[in-house]
Design an enzyme around this catalytic site. Structure first.
Site, PDB file in Angstrom:
ATOM      1  N   GLU A   1      -9.434   7.983  -3.368  1.00 31.35           N
ATOM      2  CA  GLU A   1      -9.440   7.578  -1.947  1.00 31.35           C
ATOM      3  C   GLU A   1      -8.457   8.490  -1.244  1.00 31.35           C
ATOM      4  O   GLU A   1      -7.251   8.384  -1.491  1.00 31.35           O
ATOM      5  CB  GLU A   1      -8.991   6.116  -1.798  1.00 31.35           C
TER       6      GLU A   1
ATOM      7  N   GLU B   1      -5.112  16.847   8.614  1.00 31.01           N
ATOM      8  CA  GLU B   1      -4.487  15.524   8.647  1.00 31.01           C
ATOM      9  C   GLU B   1      -2.985  15.700   8.858  1.00 31.01           C
ATOM     10  O   GLU B   1      -2.319  16.380   8.081  1.00 31.01           O
ATOM     11  CB  GLU B   1      -4.739  14.799   7.323  1.00 31.01           C
TER      12      GLU B   1
ATOM     13  N   CYS C   1      -4.484   6.408   6.761  1.00 32.31           N
ATOM     14  CA  CYS C   1      -5.569   7.332   6.379  1.00 32.31           C
ATOM     15  C   CYS C   1      -6.693   7.296   7.404  1.00 32.31           C
ATOM     16  O   CYS C   1      -7.348   8.301   7.639  1.00 32.31           O
ATOM     17  CB  CYS C   1      -6.082   6.985   4.991  1.00 32.31           C
TER      18      CYS C   1
ATOM     19  N   LYS D   1       1.348   3.192 -10.756  1.00 35.01           N
ATOM     20  CA  LYS D   1       2.419   4.145 -10.404  1.00 35.01           C
ATOM     21  C   LYS D   1       2.565   4.186  -8.888  1.00 35.01           C
ATOM     22  O   LYS D   1       1.742   4.767  -8.187  1.00 35.01           O
ATOM     23  CB  LYS D   1       2.145   5.558 -10.919  1.00 35.01           C
TER      24      LYS D   1
END
Ligand code: NAD
Length: 494
Positions: A265, A398, A300, A189
């Site tokens: 992750e 983040e 990331c 997906k």
């Protein structure tokens, strides 16, 4: 003729797969619904893509399960599976330009990055795992004469891979490579913000000879088809790359449904430490700039917290700011562009909000700031805040954009303490000329990857993943293949 005009012309003539891919066929979503995907550099609509939901998830799971049960893929010898996957990797390499263009158009990354990294790294992730499968042996336990005790690895069954938009192809390939190599059926997906390259992969996988049902692609939203996959009772593993918030939710879904294996992750707020004994401040400054600007900061492992020893801070920041003219955003299809557009309006607004919040409160804006919108393109210049308190929101959360928070420290111990004071633990970096600082510092840093005198070193031979709330699995390397297999103990009494 690989100048900007070439890529604009190619973009005009590109043919796009916009249907879901289930059981070897491109099909509309069962509901007939579609969603729009846009080019963030121009605001133009690129395509209307099948918007899958639970019914499509059920169809894909049924196809994937049937393919697994009759062993049309898992039952092939490792050498046969290797041959198909190597062909898949070759086709990806042959379609490098088209895949890179799809990536650039759909999520705004510079075409030169997509050509130089994303497309080749995707092919490499598939071929590396393909090459490994006929070289891995099972084990025989040392139990004595009265028994033969076998420890073998078997595929899990049906694996759902849910991936983000920042490296759509590479994040998919890090999961497809090991999951397919070990004999699983996979349902991919892609993010609703970048579905196009995954649908091209489906076409290339079929062409390479992946049997029907072994590789399926379901474009659509997280809360519809993503949720249906996460809660599905006949999926054996959910392998995810994305935000920590969604990763936590998927762990709950696994627990509430069938206790499927769940590998996450997730996000990061990685500390990039420059010690006073760093002997190449120019290189460290160039690297620190790249670590926050590459891929528009939508990485990331972005080096988003820069920790600099107060003894060299002023000198270092001057060198850092001098790097920024090389990192101004521009047309992603221009091969000279180093920074492209933010993926969509929501991400653009989110990053701008952080920039607004960084101003005041004792911080110093060293570069960038709120962008002046000149057109529909979602461009944000590199933005650096200094003198932030380590507990400031900008230094802890983040941002996922080209916004750097600089924090001063006195001595490596303080730097390590600041670096580790984070919910995340994806990556960390350390610049030092002392071997003791390098080794003791890298041991003390609570992060899945530590870079010493570089940022972003690594290749397919090295695992990639996070400590703490950056995740619980590892992509890449042989360790990734462990995730997609069950360990079976067989005791044969003699
Ligand atoms: P996201 O979590 O919003 O979405 C990731 C994927 O999850 C998308 O496909 C989305 O549709 C899907 N999703 C969303 N809600 C869902 C739900 N309820 N059920 C099932 N699926 C759902 O993340 P994003 O914005 O696409 O990507 C950015 C994030 O990814 C950042 O936090 C970044 O750090 C992280 N990331 C991590 C790594 C890594 O290897 N650790 C690599 C790249 C990106």
């Amino acid at each position: 003729m690989t100048d900007v005009h070439h890529w604009h012309q190619r973009a005009q003539s590109l043919s796009l797969n916009t249907q879901a891919f289930i059981n070897g066929q491109f099909v509309d979503a069962a509901s007939g619904d579609r969603f729009d995907t846009y080019n963030p550099a121009t605001g133009e609509r690129l395509a209307q893509v099948a918007s899958c939901d639970k019914a499509d998830a059920d169809n894909a799971v049924a196809a994937a399960r049937a393919a697994f049960n009759d062993r049309r893929w898992a039952g092939q010898s490792p050498a046969q599976r290797k041959a198909v996957l190597l062909r898949f990797a070759e086709l990806i390499a042959e379609h490098r330009d088209e895949l890179a263009l799809l990536e650039s158009l759909d999520m705004g990354k510079p075409i030169s990055d997509a050509l130089g990294y994303d497309a080749p790294a995707t092919a490499r992730a598939i071929s590396w795992h393909a090459e490994a499968i006929d070289k891995l042996y099972d084990e025989v336990a040392p139990v004595g004469d009265e028994a033969l005790a076998l420890i073998t690895r078997e595929p899990l069954g049906v694996v759902a891979a849910i991936v983000p938009w920042n490296f759509p192809l590479v994040m998919a390939a890090w999961k497809l490579g090991p999951a397919l190599a070990t004999g699983n059926s996979v349902i991919l997906k892609p993010s609703e913000k970048s579905p196009l390259s995954a649908l091209k992969l489906a076409e290339l996988g079929r062409q390479a000879g992946l049997p029907d049902g072994v590789f399926n692609v379901l474009p659509g939203y997280g809360h519809t088809v993503g949720e249906a996959l996460a809660m599905h009772m006949d999926i054996d593993c959910i392998t995810f790359t994305g935000s920590t918030a969604v990763g936590k939710h998927l762990l709950e879904c696994a627990g509430k449904s069938n206790m499927k294996r769940a590998f996450m992750e997730c996000g990061g707020k990685s500390a990039h430490i420059v010690c006073a004994d760093c002997d190449d401040l120019d290189k460290a400054a160039a690297t620190a700039a790249a670590a926050i600007c590459y891929n528009q900061g939508e990485v990331c492992t972005a080096g988003s917290r820069l920790l600099v020893d107060n003894a060299i801070k002023a000198e270092f920041l001057e060198k850092l700011v001098a790097q920024l003219p090389q990192w101004q955003p521009g047309d992603p299809l221009d091969p000279n562009t180093s920074m492209g557009a933010m993926v969509d309006q929501a991400q653009y607004d989110r990053v701008c909000q952080f920039i607004e919040q960084g101003q005041g409160e004792g911080s110093t804006l060293l570069a960038g700031g709120l962008p002046e919108r000149a057109g529909p393109g979602l461009f944000i210049p590199p933005t650096i805040f200094s003198d932030l308190a380590p507990d400031h929101r900008l230094a802890r959360e983040e941002i996922f954009g080209p916004v750097l928070s600089v924090i001063g420290f006195d001595g490596l111990d303080e730097a390590i303490a600041i670096a580790n004071d984070s919910d995340y633990g994806l990556a960390a970096g350390l610049w030092t000329s002392s071997i003791s600082n390098a080794i003791q510092g890298s041991r003390a840093l609570r992060a899945g990857t530590v870079f010493v005198n570089n940022w972003d070193g690594g290749d397919m031979t090295m695992p990639f993943g996070g400590y703490k709330q950056s995740g619980n699995g590892r992509d890449k390397s042989l360790h990734a293949m462990e995730k997609y297999t069950e360990l079976k103990s067989t005791w044969i009494q003699l």
